[in-house]
Design an enzyme around this catalytic site. Structure first.
Site, PDB file in Angstrom:
ATOM      1  N   ARG A  51       0.883  23.468  -0.340  1.00  0.00           N
ATOM      2  CA  ARG A  51       0.036  23.811  -1.478  1.00  0.00           C
ATOM      3  C   ARG A  51       0.226  25.283  -1.850  1.00  0.00           C
ATOM      4  O   ARG A  51       0.407  26.126  -0.962  1.00  0.00           O
ATOM      5  CB  ARG A  51      -1.413  23.580  -1.049  1.00  0.00           C
ATOM      6  CG  ARG A  51      -2.485  23.850  -2.082  1.00  0.00           C
ATOM      7  CD  ARG A  51      -2.545  22.774  -3.079  1.00  0.00           C
ATOM      8  NE  ARG A  51      -3.797  22.786  -3.826  1.00  0.00           N
ATOM      9  CZ  ARG A  51      -3.945  22.157  -4.989  1.00  0.00           C
ATOM     10  NH1 ARG A  51      -2.931  21.481  -5.523  1.00  0.00           N
ATOM     11  NH2 ARG A  51      -5.096  22.161  -5.623  1.00  0.00           N
TER      12      ARG A  51
ATOM     13  N   THR B  80       0.967  16.327 -11.980  1.00  0.00           N
ATOM     14  CA  THR B  80       1.203  15.877 -10.624  1.00  0.00           C
ATOM     15  C   THR B  80       2.075  14.609 -10.593  1.00  0.00           C
ATOM     16  O   THR B  80       2.120  13.871 -11.569  1.00  0.00           O
ATOM     17  CB  THR B  80      -0.173  15.578  -9.996  1.00  0.00           C
ATOM     18  OG1 THR B  80      -0.945  16.741 -10.167  1.00  0.00           O
ATOM     19  CG2 THR B  80      -0.093  15.177  -8.553  1.00  0.00           C
TER      20      THR B  80
ATOM     21  N   THR C  86       2.805  18.818  -7.393  1.00  0.00           N
ATOM     22  CA  THR C  86       2.213  19.098  -8.702  1.00  0.00           C
ATOM     23  C   THR C  86       2.446  20.515  -9.200  1.00  0.00           C
ATOM     24  O   THR C  86       2.697  21.428  -8.412  1.00  0.00           O
ATOM     25  CB  THR C  86       0.681  18.860  -8.634  1.00  0.00           C
ATOM     26  OG1 THR C  86       0.127  18.987  -9.936  1.00  0.00           O
ATOM     27  CG2 THR C  86      -0.010  19.847  -7.708  1.00  0.00           C
TER      28      THR C  86
ATOM     29  N   ASN D 212      -0.064  21.108 -11.390  1.00  0.00           N
ATOM     30  CA  ASN D 212      -1.434  20.917 -11.860  1.00  0.00           C
ATOM     31  C   ASN D 212      -1.418  20.298 -13.253  1.00  0.00           C
ATOM     32  O   ASN D 212      -1.278  19.106 -13.383  1.00  0.00           O
ATOM     33  CB  ASN D 212      -2.267  22.190 -11.807  1.00  0.00           C
ATOM     34  CG  ASN D 212      -3.738  21.872 -12.015  1.00  0.00           C
ATOM     35  OD1 ASN D 212      -4.164  20.750 -11.732  1.00  0.00           O
ATOM     36  ND2 ASN D 212      -4.521  22.800 -12.511  1.00  0.00           N
TER      37      ASN D 212
ATOM     38  N   ASP E   5      -7.634  24.944 -10.051  1.00  0.00           N
ATOM     39  CA  ASP E   5      -8.261  24.061  -9.063  1.00  0.00           C
ATOM     40  C   ASP E   5      -9.297  24.795  -8.212  1.00  0.00           C
ATOM     41  O   ASP E   5     -10.069  24.165  -7.485  1.00  0.00           O
ATOM     42  CB  ASP E   5      -7.211  23.421  -8.147  1.00  0.00           C
ATOM     43  CG  ASP E   5      -6.631  22.143  -8.744  1.00  0.00           C
ATOM     44  OD1 ASP E   5      -7.192  21.644  -9.730  1.00  0.00           O
ATOM     45  OD2 ASP E   5      -5.625  21.650  -8.215  1.00  0.00           O
TER      46      ASP E   5
ATOM     47  N   SER F 209      -7.727  20.598  -3.441  1.00  0.00           N
ATOM     48  CA  SER F 209      -6.956  19.575  -4.157  1.00  0.00           C
ATOM     49  C   SER F 209      -7.612  18.214  -4.006  1.00  0.00           C
ATOM     50  O   SER F 209      -8.414  17.999  -3.095  1.00  0.00           O
ATOM     51  CB  SER F 209      -5.543  19.525  -3.567  1.00  0.00           C
ATOM     52  OG  SER F 209      -4.818  18.461  -4.123  1.00  0.00           O
ATOM     53  N   SER F 210      -7.253  17.313  -4.908  1.00  0.00           N
ATOM     54  CA  SER F 210      -7.658  15.912  -4.766  1.00  0.00           C
ATOM     55  C   SER F 210      -6.487  15.030  -4.348  1.00  0.00           C
ATOM     56  O   SER F 210      -6.645  13.812  -4.215  1.00  0.00           O
ATOM     57  CB  SER F 210      -8.205  15.381  -6.097  1.00  0.00           C
ATOM     58  OG  SER F 210      -9.286  16.149  -6.526  1.00  0.00           O
TER      59      SER F 210
ATOM     60  N   GLY G  58      -3.237  12.450 -11.123  1.00  0.00           N
ATOM     61  CA  GLY G  58      -4.423  12.103 -11.915  1.00  0.00           C
ATOM     62  C   GLY G  58      -5.605  13.021 -11.711  1.00  0.00           C
ATOM     63  O   GLY G  58      -6.740  12.648 -12.036  1.00  0.00           O
ATOM     64  N   GLY G  59      -5.362  14.226 -11.167  1.00  0.00           N
ATOM     65  CA  GLY G  59      -6.470  15.173 -11.004  1.00  0.00           C
ATOM     66  C   GLY G  59      -7.587  14.564 -10.184  1.00  0.00           C
ATOM     67  O   GLY G  59      -7.344  13.956  -9.133  1.00  0.00           O
TER      68      GLY G  59
HETATM   69  O1  DON Z   1      -4.379  19.200  -6.649  1.00  0.00           O
HETATM   70  C1  DON Z   1      -5.057  18.617  -7.485  1.00  0.00           C
HETATM   71  O2  DON Z   1      -6.007  17.921  -7.207  1.00  0.00           O
HETATM   72  C2  DON Z   1      -4.660  18.721  -8.950  1.00  0.00           C
HETATM   73  N1  DON Z   1      -3.968  19.952  -9.179  1.00  0.00           N
HETATM   74  C3  DON Z   1      -3.825  17.539  -9.322  1.00  0.00           C
HETATM   75  C4  DON Z   1      -3.434  17.542 -10.764  1.00  0.00           C
HETATM   76  C5  DON Z   1      -2.961  16.241 -11.276  1.00  0.00           C
HETATM   77  O3  DON Z   1      -3.009  15.254 -10.587  1.00  0.00           O
HETATM   78  C6  DON Z   1      -2.491  16.201 -12.676  1.00  0.00           C
HETATM   79  N2  DON Z   1      -1.886  14.955 -12.982  1.00  0.00           N
HETATM   80  N3  DON Z   1      -2.189  14.085 -13.653  1.00  0.00           N
END
Ligand code: DON
Length: 568
Positions: free
Chosen positions: A103, A379, A397, A399, A421, A450-451, A471-472
């Site tokens: 990360r 991501t 990712t 982000n 984030d 992060s998720s 997918g955030g």
């Molecule tokens: O680490 C995380 O949770 C976010 N930066 C992920 C971002 C993400 O999945 C964007 N994609 N759709």
């Protein structure tokens, strides 16, 4: 089905009676090619081919993963990267497990209030589309460490496919063409004075060849010099020059100090499955296990996929778990994450105690839980299995889509905007609507929460499933629901990935289904209980592999993207 009060009161009894039916449903058959020697499922066809070619050369799952990470940096510039970071969950064929945290980190000059104005208000977009949005990239170090520990082929051989793709060019899909066209104005504006590698006088279209010479040169330096090809020398200098151009914070010291970290996986049991997943600084692993444990006592397979009781139970679990996430999850190197307390069965049960079938629990009445002894203090995902049965689950990712949309001029790659984030200010939502506080405040050298939830499941001591998604904030709920689709609803890998999903994250207090995820009847029943249903576009791009009892590798490549399964 309509759930009666009797069902509610008697659910432990239901488990007892339904003991045998609660084991996994008969394995669903999938009418697709059957592979045993290896499989790569990832978000771009050429990258899947790159991974497969490495497997065919005798490379193992980690060799293929390195090839795919770098190939996606070329072919999927929205998310594939060398300017971002990610997480890897690994399981060897003999059952050894490990996770690698690569990360991004906050630069040494970052400060807690760096995105606030003089009045303490969050400055819109500063954590998203500026040089200061970028965390110190981790992907190159991550790939080097993963390869050093587990790789079999030579480093040069696993980097080479990405160099070929960047130097010779690759065919743009319609989706990538559209994404590139949609961002032209931003690429041009944000790279004013730098280079916009995606600039075109005429719009991109499917089938166009995209050649990225500077990126090929950067990847060649990484191939030839390893860490020194990115974190020092020419590329490091290019990063620092780029930072100077836009008032960015990343310094040579930050690049020197960046090191990925091997961390002990988060593991837990769901029925007869062992779940191996990512620890903090991802919130994903802890949240996934909390979710699985919250729903485990209930007869989901009897209720059925996306039926009203199923949705209601899942939403109520998600609401409570995301409330905990907002308070207790952050970088474990900076904040004491109460992992054991969050995963204690008695605690998870207590969180579900005020859930009632009669009506939605308003999020305003749910706060992060409390437990004794706690001291406050776009991501992309890919899943790979090789011939020996070693498995890699990686989510990586920038982000946002194309990160901060700023290229490192001369080096040909995009920087992340992972700093968003962090919690810029307690209680103020980030781009995914997630709120946080002290646990996830900005500090120099800290990793942002992060998720991302790369996950591996085993059954009876054997590899069973490899899964993850972008997918955030929706990552956790998508991984959760995809696992339930296989374990509870008898779906094969492809169906489980394709099935419609829905999301709830405590705040905002709404259930967000993909279009047609619920029947009208289910929607009405949920609305009558007070659930606010706000349909949305597609959720996530899950890429999964499930191993059948006969040892076949069945892939699930998400039709929501250009995702591809390649096996042999
Ligand atoms: O680490 C995380 O949770 C976010 N930066 C992920 C971002 C993400 O999945 C964007 N994609 N759709």
């Amino acid at each position: 089905m309509k759930l009666t009060l009797r069902d509610t009161l008697n659910y432990p009894l239901i488990i007892l009676l339904a003991g045998s039916t609660l084991t996994a449903p008969a394995f669903a058959q999938e009418a697709s090619p059957r592979y045993k020697k290896g499989m790569v499922v990832c978000a771009y066809p050429d990258a899947a081919q790159a991974g497969l070619s490495v497997l065919k050369k005798g490379g193992n799952a980690v060799d293929a993963a390195v090839a795919v990470q770098f190939a996606l940096a070329v072919t999927l510039p929205q998310a594939g990267n060398i300017g971002g970071g990610g997480f890897m969950v690994y399981r060897s064929s003999n059952g050894q497990t490990a996770t690698l945290d690569y990360r991004e980190k906050a630069p040494g000059k970052a400060t807690t209030d760096m995105y606030l104005d003089a009045n303490g208000k969050v400055i819109p977009q500063k954590s998203l589309y500026t040089h200061q949005a970028a965390g110190v990239p981790g992907s190159v170090d991550g790939m080097i460490e993963a390869h050093k520990k587990y790789g079999k082929l030579k480093w040069a051989d696993v980097v080479q496919p990405s160099i070929d793709l960047a130097a010779k060019g690759f065919k743009v899909t319609e989706r990538l063409a559209n994404d590139l066209n949609r961002n032209q104005e931003q690429f041009t504006r944000l790279n004013n004075g730098g280079t916009n590698y995606f600039a075109r006088t005429t719009p991109w279209k499917a089938g166009d060849l995209l050649v990225l010479k500077d990126l090929a040169n950067t990847l060649t330096l990484i191939r030839d010099k390893g860490r020194a090809g990115f974190y020092s020398g020419k590329v490091a200098q290019q990063i620092i020059t780029e930072m100077k151009r836009g008032d960015g914070l990343i310094s040579q010291a930050d690049l020197d100090n960046y090191h990925s970290v091997w961390r002990k996986p988060i593991t837990g049991q769901y029925k007869q499955y062992k779940v191996i997943t990512m620890p903090p600084p991802s919130s994903g692993g802890i949240a996934l296990l909390q979710l699985l444990h919250s729903v485990e006592p209930y007869p989901l397979s009897r209720w059925g996929h996306n039926q009203d009781s199923t949705v209601q139970l899942i939403v109520e679990a998600e609401r409570r778990v995301y409330a905990d996430r907002s308070k207790y999850l952050g970088d474990p190197d900076f904040f004491k994450v109460p992992t054991d307390s969050l995963l204690r069965p008695a605690y998870i049960e207590s969180r579900m105690k005020n859930f009632t079938w009669a009506a939605a629990t308003p999020s305003s009445t749910i706060q992060p839980g409390s437990f004794a002894g706690y001291e406050s203090d776009q991501t992309t995902h890919f899943s790979i299995v090789d011939a020996q049965g070693n498995a890699v689950s990686i989510t990586t990712t920038l982000n946002g889509s194309f990160g901060n949309k700023i290229f490192v001029s001369g080096a040909g790659f995009l920087l992340n905007n992972e700093m968003d984030d962090f919690s810029s200010k307690p209680g103020v939502p980030n781009m995914y609507g997630l709120v946080g506080g002290k646990a996830n405040s900005i500090q120099p050298g800290k990793r942002m929460l992060s998720s991302m939830t790369p996950t591996i499941l085993e059954k009876d001591g054997k590899l069973f499933m490899v899964v993850g998604t972008p997918g955030g904030s929706t990552i956790i709920t998508s991984v959760f629901q995809t696992i339930l689709n296989v374990l509870e609803f008898g779906q094969d890998a492809q169906q489980a990935v394709t099935s419609k999903r829905f999301h709830h994250q405590w705040l905002p207090d709404e259930v967000a289904p993909e279009i047609n995820a619920f029947t009208n009847d289910v929607t009405t029943k949920l609305q009558q209980k007070g659930y606010k249903i706000v349909p949305r576009g597609s959720i996530g791009r899950v890429d999964a592999i499930v191993v059948t009892p006969q040892g076949y590798l069945m892939g699930g490549a998400d039709p929501r993207g250009d995702d591809t399964k390649s096996g042999w």
